[in-house]
Design a protein around this motif. Structure first.
Motif, PDB file in Angstrom:
ATOM      1  N   LEU A 196       0.808  -1.219   0.000  1.00 12.60           N
ATOM      2  CA  LEU A 196       0.000   0.000   0.000  1.00 12.60           C
ATOM      3  C   LEU A 196       0.841   1.270   0.000  1.00 12.60           C
ATOM      4  O   LEU A 196       0.448   2.287  -0.566  1.00 12.60           O
ATOM      5  CB  LEU A 196      -0.909   0.023   1.233  1.00 12.60           C
ATOM      6  CG  LEU A 196      -2.252  -0.691   1.164  1.00 12.60           C
ATOM      7  CD1 LEU A 196      -2.974  -0.556   2.487  1.00 12.60           C
ATOM      8  CD2 LEU A 196      -3.112  -0.169   0.029  1.00 12.60           C
ATOM      9  N   SER A 197       1.996   1.220   0.640  1.00 14.83           N
ATOM     10  CA  SER A 197       2.803   2.427   0.788  1.00 14.83           C
ATOM     11  C   SER A 197       3.159   3.013  -0.583  1.00 14.83           C
ATOM     12  O   SER A 197       3.764   2.356  -1.422  1.00 14.83           O
ATOM     13  CB  SER A 197       4.080   2.092   1.567  1.00 14.83           C
ATOM     14  OG  SER A 197       4.835   3.259   1.800  1.00 14.83           O
ATOM     15  N   THR A 210     -12.061  -0.352   6.946  1.00 15.28           N
ATOM     16  CA  THR A 210     -10.729  -0.104   7.506  1.00 15.28           C
ATOM     17  C   THR A 210      -9.661  -0.095   6.427  1.00 15.28           C
ATOM     18  O   THR A 210      -8.594   0.488   6.618  1.00 15.28           O
ATOM     19  CB  THR A 210     -10.377  -1.159   8.571  1.00 15.28           C
ATOM     20  OG1 THR A 210     -10.474  -2.465   7.988  1.00 15.28           O
ATOM     21  CG2 THR A 210     -11.291  -1.054   9.767  1.00 15.28           C
ATOM     22  N   THR A 211      -9.930  -0.733   5.281  1.00 19.53           N
ATOM     23  CA  THR A 211      -8.932  -0.724   4.211  1.00 19.53           C
ATOM     24  C   THR A 211      -8.609   0.701   3.761  1.00 19.53           C
ATOM     25  O   THR A 211      -7.468   0.999   3.406  1.00 19.53           O
ATOM     26  CB  THR A 211      -9.409  -1.547   3.007  1.00 19.53           C
ATOM     27  OG1 THR A 211     -10.707  -1.094   2.601  1.00 19.53           O
ATOM     28  CG2 THR A 211      -9.497  -3.015   3.358  1.00 19.53           C
ATOM     29  N   LEU A 212      -9.608   1.577   3.789  1.00 20.92           N
ATOM     30  CA  LEU A 212      -9.356   2.961   3.391  1.00 20.92           C
ATOM     31  C   LEU A 212      -8.520   3.684   4.441  1.00 20.92           C
ATOM     32  O   LEU A 212      -7.642   4.493   4.111  1.00 20.92           O
ATOM     33  CB  LEU A 212     -10.678   3.700   3.163  1.00 20.92           C
ATOM     34  CG  LEU A 212     -11.667   3.060   2.180  1.00 20.92           C
ATOM     35  CD1 LEU A 212     -12.780   4.042   1.841  1.00 20.92           C
ATOM     36  CD2 LEU A 212     -10.979   2.590   0.922  1.00 20.92           C
ATOM     37  N   LEU A 213      -8.778   3.404   5.711  1.00 20.89           N
ATOM     38  CA  LEU A 213      -7.959   3.977   6.786  1.00 20.89           C
ATOM     39  C   LEU A 213      -6.520   3.497   6.666  1.00 20.89           C
ATOM     40  O   LEU A 213      -5.572   4.275   6.826  1.00 20.89           O
ATOM     41  CB  LEU A 213      -8.518   3.583   8.149  1.00 20.89           C
ATOM     42  CG  LEU A 213      -9.951   3.988   8.489  1.00 20.89           C
ATOM     43  CD1 LEU A 213     -10.315   3.521   9.887  1.00 20.89           C
ATOM     44  CD2 LEU A 213     -10.138   5.485   8.375  1.00 20.89           C
ATOM     45  N   GLU A 214      -6.353   2.197   6.401  1.00 16.78           N
ATOM     46  CA  GLU A 214      -5.007   1.629   6.267  1.00 16.78           C
ATOM     47  C   GLU A 214      -4.259   2.278   5.110  1.00 16.78           C
ATOM     48  O   GLU A 214      -3.063   2.593   5.220  1.00 16.78           O
ATOM     49  CB  GLU A 214      -5.108   0.119   6.069  1.00 16.78           C
ATOM     50  CG  GLU A 214      -5.601  -0.618   7.301  1.00 16.78           C
ATOM     51  CD  GLU A 214      -6.011  -2.051   7.021  1.00 16.78           C
ATOM     52  OE1 GLU A 214      -6.319  -2.770   7.989  1.00 16.78           O
ATOM     53  OE2 GLU A 214      -6.024  -2.459   5.839  1.00 16.78           O
ATOM     54  N   ALA A 215      -4.957   2.496   4.003  1.00 13.55           N
ATOM     55  CA  ALA A 215      -4.317   3.112   2.840  1.00 13.55           C
ATOM     56  C   ALA A 215      -3.845   4.520   3.153  1.00 13.55           C
ATOM     57  O   ALA A 215      -2.709   4.902   2.843  1.00 13.55           O
ATOM     58  CB  ALA A 215      -5.286   3.121   1.663  1.00 13.55           C
ATOM     59  N   VAL A 216      -4.708   5.331   3.758  1.00 18.54           N
ATOM     60  CA  VAL A 216      -4.346   6.707   4.085  1.00 18.54           C
ATOM     61  C   VAL A 216      -3.190   6.732   5.083  1.00 18.54           C
ATOM     62  O   VAL A 216      -2.246   7.522   4.947  1.00 18.54           O
ATOM     63  CB  VAL A 216      -5.569   7.469   4.628  1.00 18.54           C
ATOM     64  CG1 VAL A 216      -5.164   8.830   5.180  1.00 18.54           C
ATOM     65  CG2 VAL A 216      -6.609   7.647   3.519  1.00 18.54           C
ATOM     66  N   ALA A 217      -3.227   5.851   6.091  1.00 23.67           N
ATOM     67  CA  ALA A 217      -2.143   5.791   7.067  1.00 23.67           C
ATOM     68  C   ALA A 217      -0.826   5.393   6.417  1.00 23.67           C
ATOM     69  O   ALA A 217       0.247   5.841   6.833  1.00 23.67           O
ATOM     70  CB  ALA A 217      -2.495   4.808   8.182  1.00 23.67           C
ATOM     71  N   ALA A 218      -0.896   4.545   5.378  1.00 27.38           N
ATOM     72  CA  ALA A 218       0.310   4.094   4.681  1.00 27.38           C
ATOM     73  C   ALA A 218       0.809   5.105   3.661  1.00 27.38           C
ATOM     74  O   ALA A 218       1.792   4.849   2.958  1.00 27.38           O
ATOM     75  CB  ALA A 218       0.039   2.757   3.992  1.00 27.38           C
ATOM     76  N   GLY A 219       0.133   6.242   3.534  1.00 24.46           N
ATOM     77  CA  GLY A 219       0.554   7.264   2.580  1.00 24.46           C
ATOM     78  C   GLY A 219       0.043   7.050   1.182  1.00 24.46           C
ATOM     79  O   GLY A 219       0.517   7.682   0.237  1.00 24.46           O
ATOM     80  N   ALA A 220      -0.927   6.137   1.029  1.00 27.32           N
ATOM     81  CA  ALA A 220      -1.488   5.862  -0.290  1.00 27.32           C
ATOM     82  C   ALA A 220      -2.581   6.871  -0.635  1.00 27.32           C
ATOM     83  O   ALA A 220      -3.156   7.517   0.240  1.00 27.32           O
ATOM     84  CB  ALA A 220      -2.061   4.447  -0.336  1.00 27.32           C
ATOM     85  N   ALA A 221      -2.867   6.970  -1.919  1.00 29.87           N
ATOM     86  CA  ALA A 221      -4.053   7.691  -2.378  1.00 29.87           C
ATOM     87  C   ALA A 221      -5.189   6.685  -2.516  1.00 29.87           C
ATOM     88  O   ALA A 221      -4.966   5.478  -2.562  1.00 29.87           O
ATOM     89  CB  ALA A 221      -3.784   8.381  -3.703  1.00 29.87           C
ATOM     90  N   VAL A 222      -6.421   7.193  -2.583  1.00 32.34           N
ATOM     91  CA  VAL A 222      -7.605   6.334  -2.692  1.00 32.34           C
ATOM     92  C   VAL A 222      -8.531   6.899  -3.757  1.00 32.34           C
ATOM     93  O   VAL A 222      -8.796   8.106  -3.779  1.00 32.34           O
ATOM     94  CB  VAL A 222      -8.362   6.249  -1.347  1.00 32.34           C
ATOM     95  CG1 VAL A 222      -9.655   5.446  -1.509  1.00 32.34           C
ATOM     96  CG2 VAL A 222      -7.487   5.636  -0.259  1.00 32.34           C
TER      97      VAL A 222
END
Length: 369
Positions: free
Chosen positions: A272-273, A289-301
């Motif tokens: 994800l990073s 939670t997948t969206l939270l994980e993505a944002v925390a990992a510095g990913a875009a959504v």
């Protein structure tokens, strides 16, 4: 931390090692309460009957019918009576149930009434079940309007993991639920170096009807030929995995499309990073939670307008909501992010996702009852 007077019993159908958003929610919430000094017992259905200690958390497995579709099973006759006796013997002060249509939610609120202790129900669904056959849909709607409504109206307190779940509770039962957002282990998804290549598209979820893997593949099929360094990653498994793999096989760039199956959090975080998460779901999601994980990992959504995406898009410039049935807007949004990049969400905002914060919120709910 000194042990508190509360002893909460989570009464659920499924619990890890079964993988799923609800199961992970219960597991993480229970662990966060143990860290706060609350005594916690989890009662779930399963094959391995008995009880054991899981790092300060007491886990009890009860006999059940065989599982249907890998999702739901039923407790055996007499479970409510036996469970009530057991919970009384260990001094339970609160009962926690999750999602209105699971049989153990009915068992949990009934046991709490017999014990005369508060029951706290958390609703994870935001609508009637979608993406199923008409027959299954009719059956599930009947369950919602009978047993589901009973659970929502009988529980002492009702929480909802999103604003859309809150609206659904109101629609189904007439009760006003308090919003209790989902959370993640923020530390597990921050500060991780991205894997190469840096240009990555990711689909993270079950490979099942309604989750939108077809659209994610359509976006990749347009983007990857134009960007030779880009790759596509499908993380998850499900009934349509074979269909996904068959659709990938004839593509000339198939060596840059990876179907990983289920992965553990550290592996998910590395992928994800620095990536773009595609979330084309059409299902009645709670607060993903997948969206939270993505944002925390510095990913875009890039996502359909599910509750979590709309919530995050108002606060994080890296989240784009695409409300369209055509592939073209998805391709344009993804292309813009790849071309222009994105700013990460503020650290203090990401910290608000953490289970440590949510554990304190839940403890306040216990203190109120």
């Amino acid at each position: 931390m000194p042990e508190r007077q509360h002893h909460i019993a989570f009464i659920v159908n499924n619990y890890p090692p079964k993988v799923g958003g609800l199961e992970q929610h219960v597991f993480a919430l229970a662990k966060s309460l143990v860290k706060l000094g609350v005594k916690v017992t989890v009662v779930a259905l399963g094959r391995d009957i008995g009880d054991w200690d899981d790092d300060g958390l007491n886990v009890v497995r009860l006999r059940a019918t065989p599982m249907v579709a890998g999702v739901i099973s039923w407790p055996l006759p007499g479970t409510t009576m036996r469970l009530t006796r057991y919970l009384r013997s260990i001094g339970v002060t609160h009962v926690s149930t999750h999602t209105r249509f699971f049989p153990m939610s009915v068992v949990g609120v009934r046991a709490a009434r017999r014990l005369k202790v508060p029951s706290i129900h958390t609703e994870h669904g935001s609508d009637y079940v979608r993406g199923v056959s008409p027959l299954v849909g009719m059956a599930s709607n009947t369950v919602d309007r009978t047993l589901g409504r009973y659970v929502l109206r009988t529980a002492t307190k009702v929480l909802a993991i999103s604003e859309s779940a809150q609206a659904f509770v109101q629609q189904l039962s007439g009760r006003r639920a308090a919003v209790f957002h989902n959370a993640i282990d923020v530390a597990a998804f921050t500060g991780v170096e991205p894997e190469l290549p840096a240009e990555k598209l990711v689909f993270l979820g079950r490979i099942v009807p309604g989750k939108g893997w077809e659209r994610a593949l359509a976006v990749a099929s347009k983007v990857l030929p134009e960007r030779p360094g880009a790759s596509m990653h499908f993380i998850g498994d499900g009934a349509e995995r074979a269909s996904l793999e068959a659709a990938i096989a004839p593509l000339p760039f198939r060596d840059r499309i990876h179907v990983h199956g289920y992965l553990r959090s550290p592996e998910i975080c590395r992928i994800l990073s620095g990536a773009i998460l595609l979330n084309p779901t059409r299902l009645a999601e709670g607060f993903q939670t997948t969206l939270l994980e993505a944002v925390a990992a510095g990913a875009a959504v890039v996502s359909t307008p599910v509750t979590a995406a709309k919530y995050l898009a108002e606060r994080a410039p890296s989240v784009v909501v695409v409300d369209d049935d055509d592939d073209a807007p998805w391709i344009r949004a993804t292309g813009r992010l790849l071309a222009d990049g994105w700013a990460p969400a503020p650290a203090e905002f990401i910290a608000s996702f953490d289970w440590a914060e949510r554990g304190l919120e839940y403890l306040a709910v216990l203190d109120e009852q």
